[in-house]
Enzyme design. Structure first.
Site, PDB file in Angstrom:
ATOM      1  N   ASP A 176     -32.325 113.893  73.487  1.00 39.36           N
ATOM      2  CA  ASP A 176     -33.204 114.412  74.530  1.00 39.36           C
ATOM      3  C   ASP A 176     -32.334 114.544  75.781  1.00 39.36           C
ATOM      4  O   ASP A 176     -31.499 113.676  76.058  1.00 39.36           O
ATOM      5  CB  ASP A 176     -34.350 113.438  74.783  1.00 39.36           C
ATOM      6  CG  ASP A 176     -35.249 113.915  75.912  1.00 39.36           C
ATOM      7  OD1 ASP A 176     -35.754 115.042  75.815  1.00 39.36           O
ATOM      8  OD2 ASP A 176     -35.406 113.163  76.884  1.00 39.36           O
ATOM      9  N   LYS A 177     -32.494 115.627  76.552  1.00 37.34           N
ATOM     10  CA  LYS A 177     -31.593 115.863  77.691  1.00 37.34           C
ATOM     11  C   LYS A 177     -31.875 114.943  78.873  1.00 37.34           C
ATOM     12  O   LYS A 177     -31.036 114.151  79.296  1.00 37.34           O
ATOM     13  CB  LYS A 177     -31.676 117.322  78.154  1.00 37.34           C
ATOM     14  CG  LYS A 177     -30.741 117.624  79.345  1.00 37.34           C
ATOM     15  CD  LYS A 177     -30.946 119.007  79.890  1.00 37.34           C
ATOM     16  CE  LYS A 177     -32.143 119.086  80.820  1.00 37.34           C
ATOM     17  NZ  LYS A 177     -31.945 118.390  82.111  1.00 37.34           N
ATOM     18  N   THR A 178     -33.090 115.046  79.399  1.00 38.46           N
ATOM     19  CA  THR A 178     -33.390 114.403  80.671  1.00 38.46           C
ATOM     20  C   THR A 178     -33.413 112.886  80.554  1.00 38.46           C
ATOM     21  O   THR A 178     -34.175 112.322  79.767  1.00 38.46           O
ATOM     22  CB  THR A 178     -34.736 114.912  81.219  1.00 38.46           C
ATOM     23  OG1 THR A 178     -34.698 116.339  81.267  1.00 38.46           O
ATOM     24  CG2 THR A 178     -34.995 114.369  82.615  1.00 38.46           C
ATOM     25  N   GLY A 226     -37.096 120.369  77.788  1.00 43.08           N
ATOM     26  CA  GLY A 226     -38.201 121.203  78.252  1.00 43.08           C
ATOM     27  C   GLY A 226     -37.747 122.191  79.308  1.00 43.08           C
ATOM     28  O   GLY A 226     -38.520 123.042  79.754  1.00 43.08           O
ATOM     29  N   LYS A 237     -41.551 118.298  70.128  1.00 41.17           N
ATOM     30  CA  LYS A 237     -40.196 117.820  69.810  1.00 41.17           C
ATOM     31  C   LYS A 237     -40.081 117.383  68.356  1.00 41.17           C
ATOM     32  O   LYS A 237     -39.062 117.609  67.699  1.00 41.17           O
ATOM     33  CB  LYS A 237     -39.815 116.673  70.740  1.00 41.17           C
ATOM     34  CG  LYS A 237     -39.565 117.116  72.175  1.00 41.17           C
ATOM     35  CD  LYS A 237     -39.182 115.944  73.066  1.00 41.17           C
ATOM     36  CE  LYS A 237     -38.920 116.414  74.495  1.00 41.17           C
ATOM     37  NZ  LYS A 237     -38.560 115.300  75.398  1.00 41.17           N
ATOM     38  N   ASP A 285     -36.143 108.290  74.773  1.00 42.51           N
ATOM     39  CA  ASP A 285     -36.515 107.135  75.599  1.00 42.51           C
ATOM     40  C   ASP A 285     -37.519 106.192  74.958  1.00 42.51           C
ATOM     41  O   ASP A 285     -37.885 105.182  75.534  1.00 42.51           O
ATOM     42  CB  ASP A 285     -37.035 107.593  76.962  1.00 42.51           C
ATOM     43  CG  ASP A 285     -38.344 108.379  76.865  1.00 42.51           C
ATOM     44  OD1 ASP A 285     -38.960 108.383  75.781  1.00 42.51           O
ATOM     45  OD2 ASP A 285     -38.742 108.976  77.869  1.00 42.51           O
ATOM     46  N   ASP A 336     -40.619 110.345  73.756  1.00 46.15           N
ATOM     47  CA  ASP A 336     -40.019 110.912  72.547  1.00 46.15           C
ATOM     48  C   ASP A 336     -40.456 110.190  71.281  1.00 46.15           C
ATOM     49  O   ASP A 336     -39.852 110.381  70.222  1.00 46.15           O
ATOM     50  CB  ASP A 336     -38.487 110.861  72.658  1.00 46.15           C
ATOM     51  CG  ASP A 336     -37.982 111.593  73.889  1.00 46.15           C
ATOM     52  OD1 ASP A 336     -38.531 112.654  74.201  1.00 46.15           O
ATOM     53  OD2 ASP A 336     -37.049 111.081  74.542  1.00 46.15           O
TER      54      ASP A 336
END
Length: 712
Positions: A347-349, A496, A523, A542, A546
Site C-alpha cells: 500500500d503506498k500511503t 487511491g 484493494k 497498515d 487494508d
C-alpha cells in the site's frame, strides 16, 4: 520460571545424574566382561567367583536406574498407541538385558552386558546434551520476560515510592531516571531523553522522546529524566503481547513439523521391520548372537529422536530472533510460506511514503537559501497544510526565517507579504495570472505532470522559484524495493491516488507495476486478480484500512503496528514502520526453512546408510556396528541437529544483546519473576531461600508467611 523451562532444566539435571552414575557402574562391567578382557589382556582372562552374577547385578542396576527414562517412555508410547523413539530404545535395551540375563542361567551363547551398559551410557549422554540445547532454545521467552524491570518509582502526593511493577495501575505517574528501564507502557508527561528500544523492536538507534511521546515498558532510558503516565499494565503491555505471540508461534504446528511427525512414525515401523528381518536372516544363518546384536543395533540407530527435535528447535529460535527484530509471527505456516512469494504488494500511503505532505522538489531562479527565506516568511503566517510543509522544509534546511511586516491572504490563490523591502507572493499557478507573471520551464512542467502540487514564489514582480509538494517517499523504501528485486520478487503498489502520482512513485522507486485510483474496499479485488494469475502474493499494509487485502493475500503483513500488535487480519506484524523489514522477514523465512530441511536430512537421511550397516549388510567385509556405536551415531545426529539450529543466532539483529541466561525465581507475594542477584532482598524460611522484588512484598510475607508458604 516457565513450565517449559523448568521441564527442560529438570530433564537436563536428571539425565546428567543418571549418566554419571551409569558410567561409574559401567567400569566394573567392562572389566568383568570376557570380551573386553580378551581385547585388553589377550588370552589371559581373570575369573572371579560369581563373575556372571556380579555382571548381572551391576547390569540390572544400570538397566533399571539408567534405562528407566527409556522404559517409562516405552510404556507411555504404547499406552498412547503412538510408538516412537522411546519404544525403539526401550525395546532394544530390554531385549539385550533379558537375553543376557538368560545366558547366566542357560547355555544360549554370549551375553550383551557390556554392550547394554555402554548403550545406555551413550543414550543418556545424548539426551543430556540434547536437553541442554533445548533448554537454550526454550529460554527465548525467559529472555523476553527478563527485559522488564521489577520495581518502579511511583510519584504519589509529591513523594517517590518504590513499588513492584505488578502493582502499577493506568494513570499512575512514574519517574524514570537515567539508565533505568521504563516500567510500563505509557506517555511522557515531563522531560526529554533518548530511549534505547533495541531489545524490544530491534531499533538499534536511540529514539528521541519528549512530552506526548509514547514509550514502551522495558526500554532503557538515556541521559534525561522522564515522568511517564502509565497507560497499559500486565497483559495489555506491548511486551506481554509480544510474549503471547511468541508462545503461540512456538506452540503452533507447521507444515514441515507435520512432515517430520509423519516421517518419525514411518521410521519406527521401518526400523522395527528391519530389526526383525535382520534377526531372522542371521538366526537362519546360524549366528543367534550376531542376530540379536544386529537387531538391537538397528532399533537403536533408527530411533527418530532427532526428527522430533529437528523442527521445534528451529521454531523456538526463529520466533525469538524475529521478535527481537520487531517482526512478530502470528501464523507459523504463513511465515514458512513467505519464503516462496513471488509478488509483494505495498500500500503506498504511510507504507512506502510518510503519509504526510512535504516538499519533494525545488526549482530556484535565485539562490536557494534566499528563496527559502522569503517563501517561508510568507507561509509562516498561514495555517494551511502546504504552508506548514514549506516552513518545516526551510527549518529542516537550517534557514533563519525573517518576519514579514505585512501579510494578506489572497483567497483561493495564495498570499502576499512584505519581507524587508521586498514584495513576495506565494501561491498556486492561478496566482501567476493575478500578478501577470508567466512561467515556461521544463522542470516545472514535469513536476506538474507527476501529479505533484506546485507552489510558486514571485519576488518584486519576477518569478523566483517553485516548490513541488507530495506525499514524501520514505528513504528506507528505496533499499527495501532494491532488496526485494534482488531476490527475484516482483513489486506492485496499491494506491487511491491518481495515475500521475502513482506513476511518479513507481518510477522513482523502480516498482514493477501499480494499481492507481483504487478505493479501499476494492484493494482485495486487486490481490485476488494477482493470485488468479498464479502468483504467490504477500500484501503489506497498515492492518486496519487494508485488512480485507491482508486477509485475501497468501501472506498478510501489517506494517507500523507500534505497540498495538493485536492485529487479527495479519499473519506477520512489523512493529516498525520500515519497509526494509519486508525483505528481512522473507530472508529470515528462507534461512529458517533451510535450517529445517538441513535438520530433517541430518535427522533421517543418515538412516539410508546406517540401517543396512547395522543389519550386517557388510559383515563379510569386516564392517560391523555394535549397539553402542549405533547409539553413538544416533546421539550424534541429535546433537548435530541441536547445534545446527543454534547457528540461526547469527541472524539476530545487531546491537541486541540479552543478559546472561540465569535462573529466575518467583516472588511468592506478587508472583513476579526475578533474578536472585537483582532481588530487593532474600530471607530464610523453613530452610529455604525466599526472594522479594520490593520492600512491600518482603513486609507482606513477614506478616503472614503461612499464607504464601505454598508459593515458595
Amino acid at each position: 520460571m516457565s513450565g517449559h523451562h523448568a521441564h527442560h532444566a529438570h530433564h537436563m539435571a536428571q539425565f546428567k545424574k543418571k549418566f554419571i552414575v551409569s558410567v561409574i557402574l559401567t567400569i566394573p562391567i567392562l572389566l568383568l566382561s570376557e570380551m573386553i578382557q580378551k581385547f585388553i589382556f589377550g588370552n589371559k582372562i581373570a575369573i572371579i567367583p560369581f563373575q556372571n552374577y556380579a555382571l548381572l547385578l551391576l547390569s540390572a542396576v544400570v538397566y533399571v536406574y539408567g534405562g528407566w527414562p527409556f522404559i517409562k517412555g516405552l510404556i507411555d508410547e504404547v499406552r498412547a498407541r503412538l510408538p516412537g523413539m522411546m519404544t525403539l530404545i526401550g525395546m532394544a535395551i530390554t531385549v539385550a538385558f533379558f537375553y543376557s540375563a538368560a545366558t547366566v542361567f542357560l547355555p544360549l551363547g554370549m551375553d550383551f552386558f557390556w554392550e547394554l551398559a555402554t548403550l545406555i551410557d551413550v543414550m543418556l549422554l545424548g539426551h543430556w546434551i540434547e536437553a541442554k540445547s533445548v533448554l537454550g532454545a526454550s529460554m527465548a521467552l525467559e529472555e523476553l520476560v527478563r527485559i522488564m524491570p521489577t520495581t518502579a518509582h511511583l510519584l504519589k502526593d509529591g513523594e517517590i515510592i518504590d513499588v513492584p511493577v505488578s502493582q502499577l495501575k493506568p494513570s499512575d505517574i512514574v519517574l524514570v531516571r537515567p539508565g533505568e528501564k521504563i516500567p510500563s507502557d505509557g506517555t511522557v508527561v515531563e522531560g526529554e531523553s533518548y530511549v534505547n528500544e533495541a531489545l524490544l523492536t530491534g531499533e538499534s538507534k536511540p529514539v528521541h522522546k519528549e512530552v506526548n511521546s509514547k514509550v514502551i515498558g522495558g526500554a532503557i532510558n538515556g541521559e534525561g529524566v522522564l515522568k511517564v503516565v502509565v497507560e497499559k499494565t500486565g497483559e495489555d503491555t506491548y511486551l506481554a503481547q509480544v510474549i503471547k505471540l511468541v508462545r503461540q508461534a512456538q506452540e503452533s504446528k507447521s507444515r514441515t513439523q507435520d512432515l517430520a511427525n509423519r516421517a518419525a512414525a514411518l521410521l519406527f515401523y521401518v526400523a522395527l521391520t528391519a530389526a526383525i528381518i535382520a534377526y531372522v536372516v542371521w538366526y537362519v544363518f546360524g549366528n543367534p548372537s550376531l542376530a540379536l546384536e544386529n537387531a538391537v543395533t538397528v532399533m537403536v540407530i533408527a530411533c527418530p529422536h532427532a526428527l522430533g527435535l529437528a523442527i521445534p528447535l528451529v521454531v523456538a529460535l526463529s520466533t525469538s530472533i524475529t521478535a527481537k527484530s520487531g517482526i512478530l509471527i502470528r501464523d507459523r505456516k504463513a511465515f514458512e510460506m513467505v519464503r516462496a512469494v513471488d509478488v509483494v504488494v505495498f500500500d503506498k500511503t504511510g507504507t512506502l511514503t510518510l503519509g504526510s505532505f512535504g516538499v519533494s522538489d525545488t526549482v530556484s531562479f535565485i539562490p536557494e537559501d534566499e528563496l527559502l527565506k522569503l517563501t517561508a516568511s510568507v507561509e509562516l503566517n498561514s495555517e494551511h497544510v502546504i504552508a506548514k510543509a514549506i516552513v518545516a522544509y526551510a527549518e529542516q534546511k537550517g534557514v533563519k526565517i525573517p518576519r514579514a511586516t505585512i501579510f494578506r491572504a489572497i483567497p483561493g490563490k495564495g498570499a502576499y507579504a512584505k519581507v524587508g523591502k521586498r514584495d513576495v507572493y506565494v501561491g498556486s499557478i492561478s496566482l501567476l495570472d493575478e500578478v501577470n507573471v508567466k512561467i515556461e520551464d521544463q522542470r516545472i512542467s514535469e513536476l506538474m505532470a507527476q501529479g505533484k502540487t506546485v507552489v510558486f514564489t514571485v519576488v518584486d514582480g519576477k518569478i523566483a522559484g517553485a516548490f513541488a509538494l507530495s506525499d514524501v517517499i520514505r528513504s528506507e523504501s528505496y533499499e527495501a524495493i532494491k532488496k526485494l528485486k534482488e531476490k527475484g520478487i516482483r513489486v506492485y503498489m496499491l494506491t487511491g491516488d491518481s495515475q500521475e502520482v502513482a506513476n511518479w512513485v513507481a518510477e522513482e522507486l523502480g516498482i514493477d507495476d501499480y494499481f492507481a485510483q483504487v478505493l479501499p474496499d476494492k484493494k482485495a479485488e486487486k490481490i485476488g486478480f494477482l493470485k488468479e494469475k498464479g502468483f504467490k502474493v504477500a500484501m503489506v499494509g497498515d492492518g486496519v484500512n487494508d485488512a480485507p487485502a491482508l486477509v485475501t493475500a497468501d501472506v498478510g503483513i501489517a506494517i507500523g503496528a507500534g505497540t498495538d500488535v493485536a492485529i487479527e487480519s495479519a499473519d506477520i506484524i512489523l512493529v516498525k514502520n520500515d519497509p526494509r523489514d519486508v525483505p528481512k522477514v522473507i530472508e529470515l523465512s528462507r534461512k529458517t526453512y533451510s535450517k529445517m530441511v538441513q535438520n530433517l536430512w541430518w535427522a533421517a537421511g543418515y538412516n539410508i546408510v546406517t540401517i543396512p550397516l547395522a543389519a550386517g549388510a557388510l559383515y563379510n567385509f569386516g564392517v560391523v556396528l555394535p549397539p553402542w556405536i549405533g547409539a553413538l551415531v544416533m546421539s550424534l545426529s541429535t546433537v548435530i541437529v541441536a547445534l545446527n539450529a543454534q547457528t540461526l543466532r547469527k541472524y539476530e539483529p545487531k546491537g541486541v544483546q540479552f543478559m546472561e541466561k540465569k535462573q529466575l525465581v518467583k516472588d511468592p507475594v506478587c508472583g513476579m519473576m526475578i533474578e536472585p542477584e537483582t532481588a530487593y532482598s532474600k530471607i530464610e524460611y523453613e530452610g529455604r531461600k525466599v526472594y522479594f522484588c520490593s520492600k512491600h512484598c518482603e513486609e507482606e510475607f513477614k506478616r503472614n508467611p503461612k499464607k504464601y508458604k505454598s508459593k515458595i
